[in-house]
Design a protein around this motif. Structure first.
Motif, short mmCIF file in Angstrom:
data_model
loop_
_atom_site.label_atom_id
_atom_site.label_comp_id
_atom_site.label_asym_id
_atom_site.label_seq_id
_atom_site.Cartn_x
_atom_site.Cartn_y
_atom_site.Cartn_z
N ILE A 147 -3.96 -11.88 6.06
CA ILE A 147 -3.80 -10.46 5.71
C ILE A 147 -4.46 -9.56 6.76
N LEU A 148 -5.65 -9.93 7.17
CA LEU A 148 -6.37 -9.12 8.17
C LEU A 148 -5.63 -9.09 9.51
N HIS A 149 -5.02 -10.21 9.86
CA HIS A 149 -4.23 -10.25 11.11
C HIS A 149 -3.05 -9.28 11.02
N TYR B 211 -7.24 0.18 2.58
CA TYR B 211 -6.18 0.31 3.57
C TYR B 211 -5.08 1.21 3.00
N GLU B 212 -4.63 2.15 3.81
CA GLU B 212 -3.61 3.09 3.38
C GLU B 212 -2.62 3.35 4.51
N VAL C 191 0.83 -1.22 0.00
CA VAL C 191 0.00 0.00 0.00
C VAL C 191 0.86 1.27 0.00
N TYR C 192 2.13 1.11 -0.30
CA TYR C 192 3.05 2.26 -0.29
C TYR C 192 2.70 3.26 -1.38
N GLU C 193 2.39 2.78 -2.56
CA GLU C 193 2.11 3.67 -3.68
C GLU C 193 0.68 4.19 -3.67
N LEU C 194 -0.28 3.30 -3.33
CA LEU C 194 -1.68 3.72 -3.31
C LEU C 194 -2.49 2.77 -2.43
N PRO C 195 -3.62 3.24 -1.86
CA PRO C 195 -4.46 2.40 -1.00
C PRO C 195 -5.02 1.20 -1.77
N LYS C 196 -5.29 0.10 -1.03
CA LYS C 196 -5.85 -1.10 -1.65
C LYS C 196 -6.88 -1.72 -0.71
N ASN C 197 -7.86 -2.40 -1.30
CA ASN C 197 -8.84 -3.10 -0.48
C ASN C 197 -8.38 -4.53 -0.25
N LEU C 198 -9.17 -5.28 0.50
CA LEU C 198 -8.77 -6.63 0.88
C LEU C 198 -8.62 -7.54 -0.33
N LYS D 2 -4.29 -5.67 11.18
CA LYS D 2 -4.69 -5.30 12.55
C LYS D 2 -3.46 -4.93 13.37
N GLU D 3 -2.37 -5.69 13.20
CA GLU D 3 -1.13 -5.37 13.92
C GLU D 3 -0.60 -4.00 13.51
N LEU D 4 -0.65 -3.72 12.21
CA LEU D 4 -0.14 -2.43 11.71
C LEU D 4 -1.04 -1.27 12.13
N GLU D 5 -2.34 -1.52 12.19
CA GLU D 5 -3.27 -0.49 12.65
C GLU D 5 -3.04 -0.17 14.12
N SER D 6 -2.71 -1.20 14.90
CA SER D 6 -2.54 -1.01 16.34
C SER D 6 -1.35 -0.13 16.69
N ILE D 7 -0.38 -0.03 15.76
CA ILE D 7 0.78 0.83 16.02
C ILE D 7 0.78 2.04 15.08
N ASN D 8 -0.39 2.35 14.54
CA ASN D 8 -0.61 3.58 13.77
C ASN D 8 0.27 3.67 12.52
N LEU D 9 0.41 2.55 11.81
CA LEU D 9 1.15 2.57 10.55
C LEU D 9 0.19 2.45 9.36
N VAL D 10 -0.94 1.85 9.60
CA VAL D 10 -1.95 1.67 8.55
C VAL D 10 -3.31 2.06 9.10
N ARG D 11 -4.16 2.62 8.25
CA ARG D 11 -5.54 2.91 8.64
C ARG D 11 -6.48 2.47 7.53
N LYS D 12 -7.74 2.25 7.90
CA LYS D 12 -8.75 1.82 6.94
C LYS D 12 -9.68 2.99 6.65
N ALA D 13 -9.92 3.23 5.37
CA ALA D 13 -10.82 4.32 4.97
C ALA D 13 -11.66 3.84 3.79
N ASN D 14 -12.97 3.72 4.03
CA ASN D 14 -13.90 3.28 2.97
C ASN D 14 -13.48 1.96 2.32
N LYS D 15 -13.20 0.98 3.15
CA LYS D 15 -12.83 -0.37 2.72
C LYS D 15 -11.43 -0.45 2.10
#
Length: 265
Positions: A54-56, A74-75, A33-40, A59-72
């Motif tokens: 992938i979801l696991h 991930y970025e 997701v470095y270049e552009l956001p992607k869905n599952l 979730k780990e990356l979201e918990s340390i504020n490296l990835v966030r989900k926006a409108n399905k």
């Protein structure tokens, strides 16, 4: 900065991305997701892994504020983007050091600023040339062959070498070298000035511009619009003409010009 200090700096940066690099899934997700956001669905197709895995990782990356989900989709967060950028540079830096490890380990890097050392990944495609005991002139001959094709050169010249000067003057006389900018310290300038042949063919040549730099550099750098070359000094202070790095790609030329500009300043 010495080669040891360079590696220590890279090791320090490594600690910041250690958590990511210890998991290939976390690292791959960030890169995905470095270049552009992607869905599952897109991530599952790219990584060829099941949704649960992938979801696991997400979730780990979201918990340390490296990835966030926006409108399905991930970025990367701002922190995620910075960390991933550093991770990419770190890997490329290690790769660059590994390709010419002997060159960097054996030489004094103290006159290469830290910020330029940190962009050493730009030299990942350079050519490393090393003379042998049976032919000590391999590196020198490669350098002369290189500059003989240039119309304009900028050279940081930290040594008084009549052999180099004679070849440069020959190129000027032939007319193939149309413009030369030299950066030398006062001692070298005076030595050139004391030699009538070098004085008339270099100092008094309209094609040559000489700038006296205040500091004695331990970097022999040559830049043109087609290549850069770099030779250095041993850690004991002696100049080493047996090893040379040559870069002809855009990234290497960019790195060389950054180093040249820092020396000019």
């Amino acid at each position: 900065m010495t080669a040891i200090e360079t590696k220590q700096q890279l090791t320090k940066e490594y600690s910041g991305v250690k958590y990511i690099l210890t998991s290939s899934m976390r690292a791959k997700l960030l890169l995905a997701v470095y270049e552009l956001p992607k869905n599952l669905d897109e991530l599952r197709k790219d990584l060829k892994k099941p949704s649960a895995t992938i979801l696991h990782g997400l979730k780990e990356l979201e918990s340390i504020n490296l990835v966030r989900k926006a409108n399905k989709y991930y970025e990367l967060t701002s922190n995620g983007y910075l960390l991933t950028t550093n991770m990419i540079k770190l890997i490329e830096n290690w790769n660059s050091l590994g390709k010419s490890e002997i060159f960097w380990d054996n030489h004094d890097l103290s006159d290469i600023p830290e910020e330029i050392i940190k962009s050493i990944y730009l030299l990942k495609d350079v050519q490393y040339v090393n003379s042998t005991t049976s032919d000590l002139s391999i590196s020198f001959n490669e350098y002369i062959k290189l500059i003989s094709k240039a119309e304009e050169l900028q050279i940081v010249l930290p040594i008084y070498s009549e052999n180099h000067y004679k070849h440069i003057i020959d190129l000027l006389k032939k007319g193939s070298l149309k413009k030369l900018e030299l950066y030398v310290n006062e001692e070298i300038y005076n030595s050139i000035n004391d030699n009538e042949f070098f004085k008339s063919n270099m100092l008094e040549c309209e094609k040559v511009k000489i700038t006296i730099v205040n500091k004695t550099s331990k970097v022999f750098l040559t830049c043109s619009d087609k290549f850069i070359s770099l030779t250095l000094f041993f850690k004991d202070g002696h100049y080493d003409d047996s090893q040379i790095l040559i870069g002809k790609d855009e990234n290497a030329i960019k790195w060389g010009n950054k180093l040249l500009n820092s020396i000019k300043k």
